[in-house]
Design an enzyme around this catalytic site. Structure first.
Site, PDB file in Angstrom:
ATOM      1  N   GLY A  67       0.817  -1.205   0.000  1.00 37.80           N
ATOM      2  CA  GLY A  67       0.000   0.000   0.000  1.00 37.80           C
ATOM      3  C   GLY A  67       0.853   1.258   0.000  1.00 37.80           C
TER       4      GLY A  67
ATOM      5  N   GLY B 298      -3.256   4.476  12.865  1.00 39.59           N
ATOM      6  CA  GLY B 298      -4.682   4.745  12.835  1.00 39.59           C
ATOM      7  C   GLY B 298      -5.041   5.717  11.734  1.00 39.59           C
ATOM      8  CB  SER B 299      -7.487   6.945  10.126  1.00 40.59           C
ATOM      9  OG  SER B 299      -8.230   7.924   9.441  1.00 40.59           O
ATOM     10  CB  SER B 300      -7.173  12.388  11.054  1.00 44.54           C
ATOM     11  OG  SER B 300      -7.656  12.326   9.722  1.00 44.54           O
ATOM     12  CB  CYS B 301     -11.767   9.181  10.268  1.00 38.26           C
ATOM     13  SG  CYS B 301     -11.410   7.423  10.420  1.00 38.26           S
TER      14      CYS B 301
ATOM     15  CE1 TYR C  31      -9.774   2.379   7.908  1.00 41.79           C
ATOM     16  CE2 TYR C  31      -9.934   4.729   8.374  1.00 41.79           C
ATOM     17  CZ  TYR C  31      -9.176   3.619   8.030  1.00 41.79           C
ATOM     18  OH  TYR C  31      -7.826   3.760   7.808  1.00 41.79           O
TER      19      TYR C  31
ATOM     20  CE  LYS D 156      -6.927   2.007  10.478  1.00 37.47           C
ATOM     21  NZ  LYS D 156      -5.667   1.258  10.409  1.00 37.47           N
TER      22      LYS D 156
ATOM     23  N   PRO E  43      -2.026   9.285  11.625  1.00 35.20           N
ATOM     24  CG  PRO E  43      -1.231   7.809  10.044  1.00 35.20           C
ATOM     25  CD  PRO E  43      -2.102   7.879  11.252  1.00 35.20           C
TER      26      PRO E  43
ATOM     27  CG  LEU F 290      -1.402   9.613   5.223  1.00 38.28           C
ATOM     28  CD1 LEU F 290      -1.177   8.157   5.604  1.00 38.28           C
ATOM     29  CD2 LEU F 290      -0.228  10.477   5.651  1.00 38.28           C
TER      30      LEU F 290
ATOM     31  CG  HIS G 207      -8.566   8.863   0.888  1.00 37.04           C
ATOM     32  ND1 HIS G 207      -7.848   7.701   0.909  1.00 37.04           N
ATOM     33  CD2 HIS G 207      -9.335   8.852   2.004  1.00 37.04           C
ATOM     34  CE1 HIS G 207      -8.158   7.000   1.995  1.00 37.04           C
ATOM     35  NE2 HIS G 207      -9.059   7.672   2.669  1.00 37.04           N
TER      36      HIS G 207
ATOM     37  CG  ASP H  79     -19.408  20.371   2.339  1.00 36.42           C
ATOM     38  OD1 ASP H  79     -18.976  20.164   1.188  1.00 36.42           O
ATOM     39  OD2 ASP H  79     -19.911  21.447   2.693  1.00 36.42           O
TER      40      ASP H  79
END
Length: 311
Positions: free
Chosen positions: A14, A107-110, A137, A141, A164, A167, A180, A270
């Site tokens: 990835g 992880g992810s900012s979400c 998701y 995470k 992060p 990205l 994305h 949005d």
């Protein structure tokens, strides 16, 4: 990390995993273990357990995940929570059983609440409701973060978590529906330019603000933290700077060389109004990103043309 240590990078094909592999090799780490998803299904508990028992890695970067944009997250909700929960649970538990020296979970900012104050501080985790479109998701995470904390608390495992921001970079996903926002814009503006389209229509109002980090900068931050951070608390990785989607679209349009117009479809959602990471903890440890947005988009577009158009 000793340069001879055995390092397992989960998700090496990835965008993030490949960037971590490049960074490891560039810094003298040669003993890197990888497996494709066809060679090792991380959702299979027995297969993962046997892999760790056989390979006995010293360090693990857990960058494998099922990822996508708003449409993919909202469409494949069951897959996004199931696949990610299974992968991280199997890898983290097997790492504990195999006596791995240190593991990093990405992880992810979400994971942060939809309406959390900006910029997003690490302590805002679990203080409010999540963005509904990517809740499955995000919950997966968050579970990964809590797994690392729990295995640290109960077994003393040196498992750390990093979050992060958005990205982009080499080997990004340019799928027409499931990508994305930034890679999606690169593809759409390129195709509009090649096809002579007069207008490119973008979902939403263009007003949400987003932060973007080149994946190779993330990889350098990950290696830096693997060598310097052993804390229980998660750490944000980002630039600390953001742009509106409209500003991003104009920047991509310029880099691609598209001469037409941009329209915004305000009937489409949005998503979260703003997602900016507070990276003061990362900066205080001594790491800052190097690749600025315009330069990074140029690099990503060159990679897109080489990998996807030439191919």
């Amino acid at each position: 990390m000793n340069k001879d240590a055995k390092v397992y990078v989960a998700g090496h094909r990835g965008m993030v995993g490949s960037a971590i592999c490049r960074t490891l090799l560039a810094n003298g780490y040669k003993n890197i273990i990888t497996r494709t998803s066809s060679e090792l299904d991380l959702r299979n508990q027995q297969a993962v357990s046997e892999f760790f028992a056989e390979e006995q890695p010293d360090y693990v970067f857990l960058a494998a995940a099922k990822v996508g944009g708003i449409v993919a997250n909202n469409t494949y909700r069951a897959e996004f929570i199931y696949d990610n929960l299974m992968m991280e649970t199997n890898v983290i538990h097997s790492a504990y059983k195999a006596g791995v020296t240190k593991l990093m979970f990405l992880g992810s900012s979400c994971i942060y609440p939809k309406l959390a104050p900006q910029p997003l501080k690490e302590e805002y985790l679990l203080t409010g409701e999540l963005e509904p479109t990517n809740e499955p998701y995000a919950i997966a995470k968050i579970a990964g973060i809590k797994l690392c904390e729990a295995y640290r608390d109960q077994y003393g495992c040196n498992f750390i978590s990093v979050m992060p921001t958005n990205l982009y970079g080499y080997k990004d996903n340019y799928h027409p529906q499931n990508s994305h926002v930034l890679p999606a814009l690169i593809r759409r503006f390129h195709e509009a330019k090649e096809g002579g389209a007069e207008t490119v229509t973008i979902w939403g109002s263009g007003s949400p603000r987003r932060e973007f980090l080149f994946a190779d900068d993330l990889a350098e931050a990950c290696l830096f933290l693997m060598n310097s951070y052993d804390g229980r608390e998660l750490i944000n990785i980002g630039t600390g700077e953001d742009v509106t989607i409209k500003e991003l679209a104009l920047l991509v349009k310029e880099v691609v060389g598209y001469a037409g117009d941009i329209a915004f479809d305000t009937s489409k959602p949005d998503g979260t109004p703003r997602k900016l990471m507070d990276v003061s903890k990362l900066h205080s440890l001594g790491y800052r990103h190097k690749i600025e947005l315009r330069e990074g988009i140029k690099m990503a577009y060159a990679d897109f043309k080489e990998e996807f158009i030439t191919a």
